[in-house]
Each structure stands twice: as C-alpha cells, then as structure tokens.
Design a protein around this motif. Structure first.
Motif: not given
Ligand code: ADP
Ligand code: MG
Length: 687
Positions: A120-134
């Motif tokens: 994927m070139i330049h995807p938009s991204y979001q960092r997640l907490s890892g606790r499945g809360e987003e």
C-alpha cells in the motif's frame, strides 16, 4: 448559517468554498460525494487482491528508512493471515517512531502488487491501543469533489457539523415538496435523503449512488429540475408582465413582401406566421419558440415578423450564432427587402473602425433591421426603438445573452418581442426545462418537392469508389459537397487539412472545378466562393464544417462527409440538410475511418434510418447528454448540480405538471426552491 460559524472554517477556507458555489452551511450538503470508501469492515490481509481499496489491521513487524535516490519509510504489517508492505515516500522522522515494530495499526488504501508481494502506498493510518477499543466506521466514508488546498479531512469535518446541525433543525432545509407528492412518488424526506447520501449505511447500493441514480438522489434531482423549470417560468412571467409595442396588421411592407415571394408558404408556415402575428398585436411581449427542422423554411417566417415591426415603426434585431449563417441571413434579407426600400444593417465582430461607427450610428437611429452575430449583444450597441428580437439557432446562445440583447431596447421603455428559432429540434423533454413558460410553434411540414436523402455509410478504404460517385454526379450536371472534419478546435489546422483534401481531389478529378471554403477566409472571399458554387461555376465544394448551417444551394445533390465518425448526430443532421433541396435525388455518404467505436456505429445507423430531426434529437440526447446537445454548458443555464437530463428523463416528464401545481398551491415553496437550487444564478429573474 454562515460557513465561518463552523469549527475549523475561517475566512480563507470560506473563500475557497465560495468558488465552488458554497456560500452557506446548507450549501455544503448539496455538494455531493463523488464516491465512497468502505471503512466499515476490516479485511484479512491474506485475502486482499490488488486493486481493492480496503481497511486492514495488523501489527508492525518491521519498520525502516530505506535510503536510495530518495529515502522512503517502509513498514511491514502482519495480521496472522498475511503480510503487506506500506511505503511512504513523503514522511517525517517522527513517523518512524509512530510506526515502530510492535505498533498495532489500522490502514486504509489501495492494495497493489509489489516486488515482494502486496503493498500500500501512502495509506491513511490510525494507531490502535491494542485493546480492541477503537470502533470501525458504521457508515461508508464519502469522498468529495474538491479543490486545491481543500483536503478530504476538511470535507468530512465540515459535513459532519452540517449534518449534525441539520438533524437539530438548525439549517434552512425545510421540506419544500408537498407531502402528497412525496407520498405518491414514495420519496424520502429531504433531511433523510441528505443524511443517506453523505453517510450511507454499509449495505447501500454504492454503484447506484456513484451513478447518481439512487432514489435519494433522484429526490434531489426532482427538486433541482423543478427549480429550473420554476425559475425559467418566473423569468418569462416577469417579462410578460411588461409592456410591449402592439403591432397591428394591414400595412404595406408585409403585403408587398408576400406578393413578391417566389413561392407559396406551406400550411405549417402560414399557421406559425399567424401565431406570431397574433402575438405581435398584443401589448405584452411575445415569447415564442419556433421549432422547425432543417430546411423547413424558418427564414421567411422571421422576415414576415420583422416586416410587421417595420410597418409599425419599430426596429428588429436578428442574430445568428455563426458568422456564415448571419452573413447568409444578411444576404437573403437584403435581397428580399431592398426592393421594398429597406436596407438591413450588418454588424459582426469583424466590422471595425469607421464601418462600425457607421453601423452603430444607424442602429441607434433609424435602422429598421439589424442583422449580425453575438456582436449585437456587446457593449456600445444601442437601439433606438427595438421592437423585436429574433434569435436563430438560439440553443447556442445562453439565456443571459438573449437578456443582454433585450436590455439594449432604446429610449422607449417597452420590452421587445422575442422570437427564437431552432433548427436542430430540441427534444421535447429538454424543451420543457430550458424553455419553460414560452409559447411553442412547430413547422412540421417541409416545402413541397423536397426529396428524401439516401444515406450510405462507407469505410474510407473505398475512397476511390466515393470519388467516382462524385465524378458521376458532376458529369450529370449535379454539384457536390465534400466536408472535412477535424477534432482540433483550430481554424488554422482545419483550413490546412481542407486545403490538402482539395488538392488531392483536384488530382483525381481533373475535369472538375473544385472550390474550397473554410473559416479562415475573409467574408468577401467566402461569399465569392459561395456565389460561384450557387451559380454552378464550382462543381465540387470542399468545405470544413463552416457550411453546417444555413447554406442553401438546391442543385447540390451529393454530400460526402469525411471522418463522419467524429461528428455528433445534430451536426451530421445539419450537414446532411444541405442536400435534398432541389429536384434531383440526393444522397449523403458518411465516410468513416476504422476502427469504428460503438457510439459512432450507433450514430451512423440512426442517420441511415431516419431523417426526422426530432427523432434524431431524441437519440442524440440519449447518446450524448443534454449539455452537449444544447451547447450551453458554459453559459450556466443548464449546469445542474445533481440532475442529468438524460439520466433523469423519466423525472422530466412529470416536471411541468408538478411545477404548475406547486405554483398554484404553494407559491412560497416554489420561490424557496428556486433560491435553494439556483440562488444567485437566477440573476436574470431578479431584474
Ligand atoms: P431553415 O428552416 O433551415 O432555416 P430556410 O428558411 O433556409 O430553412 O429555407 C430553406 C429553403 O427553402 C430556402 O431556399 C427557402 O427559400 C425555401 N423555402 C422556404 N419556404 C418555402 C416554401 N413554402 N416553398 C418553397 N420553398 C421554400
Ligand atoms: Mg435557417
């Protein structure tokens, strides 16, 4: 509500939006998405295929800045089902930390096939907490048509706020369609429709939405079409409420003219002339559209109307969209009217200096008849007693230009009568919108003796055969046209191409006198050539599409159209109308270059099957869409935000009835509809 009341919208951004026609918060909601992204579902990386635009989630396994000619941040993401490489060509150093190994990441972008697997070139991204809360989005994400410096994030933020305000009833988005209509057509209320279009549920029919063919959008299209119809009606009603000079019959010029005419008017011509004359006797302005197919004899109708004005001491302005057509009118009218002691004035952009000053002087003084191009609508032209405006081929002008001409009325404060003549018949459905509130006359009969034109379609590989056809026709004392077409909108290139063709044909047809006419010639030279062709001195006339309209040489019975596949139906119909005007049997050869596209094939087939202008116009609308048919895209008259006259043809049929009912029963609503959809563009109506 003002745009700057929204969070994140300052004067600069508001200015940018203004350019897009968005000047208040509610306007934002009529700026519809062009497509949607599905960020409601997380896809397994292992099952992704190139070309998909998807949401994925995983853990960063590896992250590095790779240095080459340009550095690049490369991140490998793993979700248990597969791996994908994310590449960032533009990045900031802190992003390497953000995307460090072990980070849980959610990305959206297009999957591509790279050297080492999926990328994927330049995807938009979001960092997640890892606790499945987003949570993932519960609606589809809209993508808006935008402008420089206006990102999708901006649009989402603005429309989020606008939608929230709308749901709280804080925007002027009241329901303007009567409940009975909504019920009968099973339409969604406005607020729900807008909500759906801007934030569709995941199961929405996205294909229909993108085509603007979804019921929610149809609902908006209906409003918009209604608004256009209502605003045209309003404009025309306003004009009719003014005073116009009454022009009673029974005066000399009109009768003289009728006696001198070398032919008898057809029944249809008599009827239309009568309709016009009844209008002209009224002391309120005529607003009449005359439909008549190519060659149906509209010019003489125009002359009869003009003479009624002359007889009553008023001036007439006649305009045509091209120099050649206007010149032709000037010559025809001069020949008809000079014996009656009437000398028309000529004005085009090419009339300059002393000649122009003279023309302007006569126009502002005693000129009875003024003929010209759109130059008549320009600054500096002022009439003395303008009583009648005749516009030939109106659809090439915009409403605005017609209004400009009316404003040149003169010293007396009455409004001129208007007669609009269209040669390319406008499909009825379209006429109902563009000419709402006008009276319509139809010349549905051709002058006697017209022969149907046989149309054949031939590949240019058979050029020799076609040239032989020309030779045969000319040997039999007939004359022919050879039309060269080009896609380039350049007079120079077009003229050159026509010159080449003429030279080659002269080589093949040594005994014939070949003439050449194109837009680069001076009017006098064009005239010389046309006169020679008319008198029979020229056998074959090689021409660019300048001869498209109005040219009238009855002895020409053969027309070759080269590269006919490049032309639209309306143009082909116009061109073909140049033959079949005399006593000989006429034919038209549509010569094409391979490969022939699907659309071109359909067009040629239609041309072969029918010569009925109305039918051709309907087909044209189907194949091309109305903007091009009318040629008015640039005038703003038919620029729709949602509606599309071809796609929404089924809606168009009900517009007149609904508009009438609305005007009678809910006039305030009608007014508001105009304001909502047309806003400032209704400047013509706001006189
Ligand atoms: P259009 O409707 O395409 O503008 P024109 O007014 O140029 O058509 O008329 C085409 C030709 O038919 C002209 O040569 C005109 O003089 C001729 N014409 C018009 N009316 C009649 C008629 N009633 N009888 C015979 N010829 C006619
Ligand atoms: Mg004409």
């Amino acid at each position: 509500m003002a745009l700057t009341d929204l969070q994140g919208v300052g004067p600069k951004l508001a200015e940018k939006l203004e350019v897009l026609g968005i000047s208040q918060v509610s306007d934002l909601l009529f700026h519809l998405p062009i497509r949607y992204e599905d960020r409601t579902r997380i896809h397994d990386i292992g099952s992704c295929t190139p070309g998909q635009r998807v949401l994925i989630e995983g853990r960063v396994e590896h992250s590095a800045i790779v240095r080459g000619r340009r550095s690049m941040l490369v991140v490998v993401l793993f979700d248990g089902t597969g791996r994908i490489t994310l590449r960032f060509f533009h990045f900031r150093v802190y992003q390497k930390q953000q995307l460090a190994s072990g980070t849980q990441l959610r990305c959206f972008g297009e999957v591509k096939a790279g050297y080492q697997g999926l990328e994927m070139i330049h995807p938009s991204y979001q960092r997640l907490s890892g606790r499945g809360e987003e949570p993932v989005a519960d609606r589809l994400t809209p993508v808006y048509p935008s402008a420089e410096g206006l990102g999708q994030k901006n649009w989402i933020k603005m429309t989020d706020q606008a939608l929230a305000l709308m749901r709280r009833n804080q925007l002027e988005l009241e329901e303007l369609l009567p409940t009975s209509l909504l019920d009968r057509l099973n339409l969604m209320p406005l607020v729900d429709a807008l909500d759906y279009i801007h934030r569709p549920p995941p199961e929405a029919d996205v294909a229909a939405l993108i085509q603007r063919d979804h019921p929610t959008q149809k609902r908006l299209a209906l409003e918009e079409l209604l608004a256009h119809n209502l605003s045209m009606q309003k404009l025309h009603r306003l004009q009719r409420s003014r005073k116009a000079p009454s022009m009673p019959p029974g005066l000399p010029a009109e009768n003289d003219f009728r006696e001198r005419l070398p032919f008898k008017l057809t029944g249809a011509q008599e009827r239309v002339a009568r309709e016009i004359h009844v209008d002209l006797e009224q002391s309120r302005p005529m607003l009449r559209l005359v439909h008549g197919d190519v060659g149906s004899g509209k010019t003489v109708i125009a002359a009869l109307a003009a003479l009624r004005a002359v007889d009553n001491g008023y001036q007439t302005a006649i305009t045509a969209p091209t120099e050649l057509l206007a010149e032709q009118h000037f010559r025809v009218f001069s020949a008809w009217l000079e014996p009656l002691g009437i000398k028309p004035v000529w004005l085009s952009g090419k009339v300059t200096g002393k000649k122009r000053a003279e023309a302007l002087q006569r126009i502002s003084n005693d000129a009875e008849l003024v003929i010209g191009t759109h130059a008549l609508m320009q600054k500096g032209v002022k009439f003395n007693r303008l009583g009648l405006v005749i516009v030939d081929e109106q659809h090439r002008f915009g409403v605005g230009q017609r209004m400009d001409l009316l404003e040149k009325g003169g010293k007396f404060d009455q409004q001129a009568h208007q007669l609009i003549m269209t040669a390319t018949p406008i499909p009825r459905t379209l006429a109902m919108t563009a000419y709402a509130g006008m009276d319509v006359s139809v010349i549905d009969e051709l002058p006697p003796g017209r022969k149907p034109v046989t149309t054949v379609v031939m590949s240019n590989e058979r050029r020799d055969e076609i040239i032989q056809r020309v030779a045969n026709a000319c040997a039999g004392n007939q004359q022919a046209y050879w039309v060269c077409t080009l896609i380039e909108e350049s007079d120079v290139i077009e003229a050159q191409a026509a010159e080449d063709v003429a030279r080659h044909l002269q080589n093949d047809l040594k005994g014939l006198n070949i003439g050449l006419i194109h837009g680069r010639l001076k009017p006098v030279d064009k005239q010389k050539i046309m006169d020679e062709f008319k008198s029979g001195g020229i056998h074959l006339l090689v021409a660019t599409t300048v001869i498209e309209v109005g040219v009238d040489v009855p002895n020409a019975s053969l027309m070759i159209i080269e590269n006919a596949e490049r032309l639209g139906l309306a143009q082909l119909h116009q061109l073909r109308g140049r033959v079949g005007r005399g006593s000989a049997k006429s034919s038209c050869v549509l010569m094409y270059n391979r490969p022939l596209g699907d659309l071109a094939k359909q067009r040629m087939e239609i041309m072969r099957q029918t010569s009925d202008g109305f039918q051709i116009a309907e087909k044209d609308l189907e194949l091309r869409g109305p903007g091009e048919v009318l040629g008015t895209r640039q005038t703003g008259m038919l620029l729709f935000r949602v509606a599309d006259l071809a796609r929404d043809a089924s809606l168009l049929k009900m517009i007149p009835a609904v508009a009438d009912k609305l005007l009678k029963q809910h006039p305030k609503q009608a007014e508001k509809l105009i304001r909502r959809w047309i806003g400032d563009a209704s400047r013509f109506a706001g006189v």
